[in-house]
Design a protein around this motif. Sequence first.
Motif, PDB file in Angstrom:
ATOM      1  N   VAL A   1      28.973 155.460  45.608  1.00  0.00           N
ATOM      2  CA  VAL A   1      30.301 155.995  45.921  1.00  0.00           C
ATOM      3  C   VAL A   1      30.467 155.963  47.431  1.00  0.00           C
ATOM      4  CG1 VAL A   1      29.468 158.364  45.552  1.00  0.00           C
ATOM      5  CG2 VAL A   1      31.891 157.947  45.715  1.00  0.00           C
ATOM      6  N   MET A   2      31.479 155.223  47.859  1.00  0.00           N
ATOM      7  CA  MET A   2      31.729 155.043  49.286  1.00  0.00           C
ATOM      8  C   MET A   2      32.967 155.850  49.661  1.00  0.00           C
ATOM      9  SD  MET A   2      32.538 151.474  51.286  1.00  0.00           S
ATOM     10  CE  MET A   2      31.011 150.707  50.780  1.00  0.00           C
ATOM     11  N   MET A   3      32.759 156.884  50.480  1.00  0.00           N
ATOM     12  CA  MET A   3      33.873 157.730  50.878  1.00  0.00           C
ATOM     13  C   MET A   3      34.509 157.169  52.155  1.00  0.00           C
ATOM     14  SD  MET A   3      33.586 159.760  48.396  1.00  0.00           S
ATOM     15  CE  MET A   3      35.037 160.741  48.799  1.00  0.00           C
ATOM     16  N   LEU A   4      35.816 157.177  52.207  1.00  0.00           N
ATOM     17  CA  LEU A   4      36.531 156.657  53.388  1.00  0.00           C
ATOM     18  C   LEU A   4      37.097 157.802  54.211  1.00  0.00           C
ATOM     19  CD1 LEU A   4      38.601 153.888  51.599  1.00  0.00           C
ATOM     20  CD2 LEU A   4      36.506 153.545  52.938  1.00  0.00           C
ATOM     21  N   ARG A   5      37.142 157.607  55.505  1.00  0.00           N
ATOM     22  CA  ARG A   5      37.750 158.611  56.380  1.00  0.00           C
ATOM     23  C   ARG A   5      39.267 158.637  56.177  1.00  0.00           C
ATOM     24  NH1 ARG A   5      39.845 158.633  61.692  1.00  0.00           N
ATOM     25  NH2 ARG A   5      39.537 156.383  61.826  1.00  0.00           N
ATOM     26  N   VAL A   6      39.819 159.833  56.142  1.00  0.00           N
ATOM     27  CA  VAL A   6      41.278 159.970  56.155  1.00  0.00           C
ATOM     28  C   VAL A   6      41.721 159.679  57.597  1.00  0.00           C
ATOM     29  CG1 VAL A   6      43.199 161.558  55.831  1.00  0.00           C
ATOM     30  CG2 VAL A   6      41.241 161.629  54.267  1.00  0.00           C
ATOM     31  N   GLN A   7      42.438 158.571  57.778  1.00  0.00           N
ATOM     32  CA  GLN A   7      42.725 158.062  59.142  1.00  0.00           C
ATOM     33  C   GLN A   7      44.029 158.633  59.679  1.00  0.00           C
ATOM     34  OE1 GLN A   7      41.875 153.965  59.977  1.00  0.00           O
ATOM     35  NE2 GLN A   7      40.381 153.796  58.330  1.00  0.00           N
ATOM     36  N   ARG A   8      43.934 159.879  60.116  1.00  0.00           N
ATOM     37  CA  ARG A   8      45.146 160.553  60.567  1.00  0.00           C
ATOM     38  C   ARG A   8      45.835 159.847  61.727  1.00  0.00           C
ATOM     39  NH1 ARG A   8      42.776 166.416  59.216  1.00  0.00           N
ATOM     40  NH2 ARG A   8      40.907 165.274  59.791  1.00  0.00           N
ATOM     41  N   GLU A   9      45.048 159.168  62.576  1.00  0.00           N
ATOM     42  CA  GLU A   9      45.679 158.524  63.737  1.00  0.00           C
ATOM     43  C   GLU A   9      46.577 157.352  63.337  1.00  0.00           C
ATOM     44  OE1 GLU A   9      42.667 157.956  62.716  1.00  0.00           O
ATOM     45  OE2 GLU A   9      41.853 156.036  63.401  1.00  0.00           O
ATOM     46  N   ARG A  10      46.394 156.825  62.099  1.00  0.00           N
ATOM     47  CA  ARG A  10      47.256 155.730  61.659  1.00  0.00           C
ATOM     48  C   ARG A  10      48.374 156.226  60.740  1.00  0.00           C
ATOM     49  NH1 ARG A  10      44.041 151.252  63.339  1.00  0.00           N
ATOM     50  NH2 ARG A  10      41.859 151.588  62.864  1.00  0.00           N
ATOM     51  N   MET A  11      48.447 157.531  60.528  1.00  0.00           N
ATOM     52  CA  MET A  11      49.441 158.039  59.576  1.00  0.00           C
ATOM     53  C   MET A  11      50.740 158.392  60.288  1.00  0.00           C
ATOM     54  SD  MET A  11      47.260 160.234  56.852  1.00  0.00           S
ATOM     55  CE  MET A  11      45.894 159.451  55.985  1.00  0.00           C
ATOM     56  N   THR A  12      51.804 157.760  59.854  1.00  0.00           N
ATOM     57  CA  THR A  12      53.102 157.990  60.475  1.00  0.00           C
ATOM     58  C   THR A  12      53.936 158.917  59.597  1.00  0.00           C
ATOM     59  OG1 THR A  12      53.793 155.994  59.348  1.00  0.00           O
ATOM     60  CG2 THR A  12      53.203 155.779  61.676  1.00  0.00           C
ATOM     61  N   ASP A  13      53.398 159.294  58.472  1.00  0.00           N
ATOM     62  CA  ASP A  13      54.154 160.044  57.486  1.00  0.00           C
ATOM     63  C   ASP A  13      53.230 161.066  56.861  1.00  0.00           C
ATOM     64  OD1 ASP A  13      56.394 160.516  55.927  1.00  0.00           O
ATOM     65  OD2 ASP A  13      56.744 158.350  55.683  1.00  0.00           O
ATOM     66  N   SER A  14      53.748 161.818  55.914  1.00  0.00           N
ATOM     67  CA  SER A  14      52.865 162.745  55.228  1.00  0.00           C
ATOM     68  C   SER A  14      52.493 162.140  53.880  1.00  0.00           C
ATOM     69  CB  SER A  14      53.606 164.078  55.137  1.00  0.00           C
ATOM     70  OG  SER A  14      53.440 164.662  53.933  1.00  0.00           O
ATOM     71  N   TYR A  15      51.197 161.892  53.694  1.00  0.00           N
ATOM     72  CA  TYR A  15      50.739 161.153  52.514  1.00  0.00           C
ATOM     73  C   TYR A  15      50.168 162.054  51.424  1.00  0.00           C
ATOM     74  CZ  TYR A  15      51.276 156.949  55.322  1.00  0.00           C
ATOM     75  OH  TYR A  15      51.785 155.936  56.086  1.00  0.00           O
ATOM     76  N   PHE A  16      49.884 163.322  51.785  1.00  0.00           N
ATOM     77  CA  PHE A  16      49.400 164.272  50.776  1.00  0.00           C
ATOM     78  C   PHE A  16      49.840 165.659  51.218  1.00  0.00           C
ATOM     79  CE2 PHE A  16      46.009 162.719  53.556  1.00  0.00           C
ATOM     80  CZ  PHE A  16      45.704 163.861  54.279  1.00  0.00           C
ATOM     81  N   PRO A  17      49.908 166.599  50.247  1.00  0.00           N
ATOM     82  CA  PRO A  17      50.510 167.911  50.531  1.00  0.00           C
ATOM     83  C   PRO A  17      49.779 168.688  51.633  1.00  0.00           C
ATOM     84  CG  PRO A  17      50.178 167.628  48.151  1.00  0.00           C
ATOM     85  CD  PRO A  17      49.547 166.450  48.818  1.00  0.00           C
ATOM     86  N   SER A  18      48.448 168.744  51.559  1.00  0.00           N
ATOM     87  CA  SER A  18      47.701 169.489  52.574  1.00  0.00           C
ATOM     88  C   SER A  18      46.262 168.995  52.555  1.00  0.00           C
ATOM     89  CB  SER A  18      47.708 170.987  52.254  1.00  0.00           C
ATOM     90  OG  SER A  18      46.924 171.223  51.091  1.00  0.00           O
ATOM     91  N   GLU A  19      45.510 169.318  53.602  1.00  0.00           N
ATOM     92  CA  GLU A  19      44.106 168.897  53.653  1.00  0.00           C
ATOM     93  C   GLU A  19      43.319 169.520  52.511  1.00  0.00           C
ATOM     94  OE1 GLU A  19      42.309 169.305  57.477  1.00  0.00           O
ATOM     95  OE2 GLU A  19      43.876 168.109  58.439  1.00  0.00           O
ATOM     96  N   ARG A  20      43.637 170.765  52.194  1.00  0.00           N
ATOM     97  CA  ARG A  20      42.918 171.440  51.103  1.00  0.00           C
ATOM     98  C   ARG A  20      43.151 170.748  49.775  1.00  0.00           C
ATOM     99  NH1 ARG A  20      43.760 177.497  50.030  1.00  0.00           N
ATOM    100  NH2 ARG A  20      42.557 177.015  48.166  1.00  0.00           N
TER     101      ARG A  20
END
Length: 304
Positions: free
Chosen positions: A216-235
Amino acid sequence: MIRHLLSVSDLDRDTATAVLDTATRMADTAGREVKKLPTLRGRTVVNLFYEDSTRTRISFEAAAKRLSADVINFSAKGSSVSKGESLKDTALTLQAMGADAVVIRHSASGAPHRLAGWIDGTVINAGDGTHEHPTQALLDAYSMRARLGRVAGLKVAIVGDVLHSRVARSNVHLLHTLGAHVTLVAPPTLLPVGVDAWPADVSFDLDAVLPSSDVVMMLRVQRERMTDSYFPSEREYARRYGLDAVRARALPDHAIVMHPGPMNRGMEIAPEVADSARSTIVEQVANGVSVRMAVLYLMLGGLA
Ligand code: NCD
């Protein structure tokens, strides 16, 4: 022989396997008292990094030095790039200085490809925008092989921010070439358009995929490339797509947990999982040096 390494599609199964086999031999030299090989004496490798990097830049530097190449590190900060110099003019400067290989990281997808058209030396893509990161995919395949003995036939789940991940893109294609089976697990908002055409299955349910995964390969949530809101909250993201200790218990005993780094501990991966015996995260870094030595050796030695 391949002249440039811009994408994993430059690698067929035999060439990729040759890189992994050569990396194994390179790893053996790391165990020796003298860590240096004379192979690339007199050759110049330029690390051209327009985007921040810890692991990849240091790894290429260590790899080139262990092969006795001269290494020039260029970072956009503090160079004439901040005065507005274009990639092309920077490339012509490197060319004039006699660079045999240029390792480039750039925020624009396709920048390494452009560079390859302007200089005579070998170009190696060390990550371009959201496009590709071929040496990361090679070191990941190497790490799987080192822990599990093979790549062909493995079931690999790649989880999280696939949309912004050049690591995911390169891994999906290389793992397919090497005969592994990939499932992408992500919220629908973090999957790229056209993912249906990738050689991978897609799932929105991490708990359903874990029990049958070897990797299982986990990927970093790349906040610096996010121009929008892609999920409700970090939690909420961590609850549905984060790998915590409870979830990790659903994995088969032999399964390994990977992450290319840098990690958001507590978001996509819990600290106790990142630091557990299943985790290959630190090994991936060490293996990266051997794999990049192999790439430089084969490409600059004209053997790949
Ligand atoms: C990755 C990258 O830069 O693409 N990191 C790396 O090279 N080890 C992944 C990331 O930034 O999340």
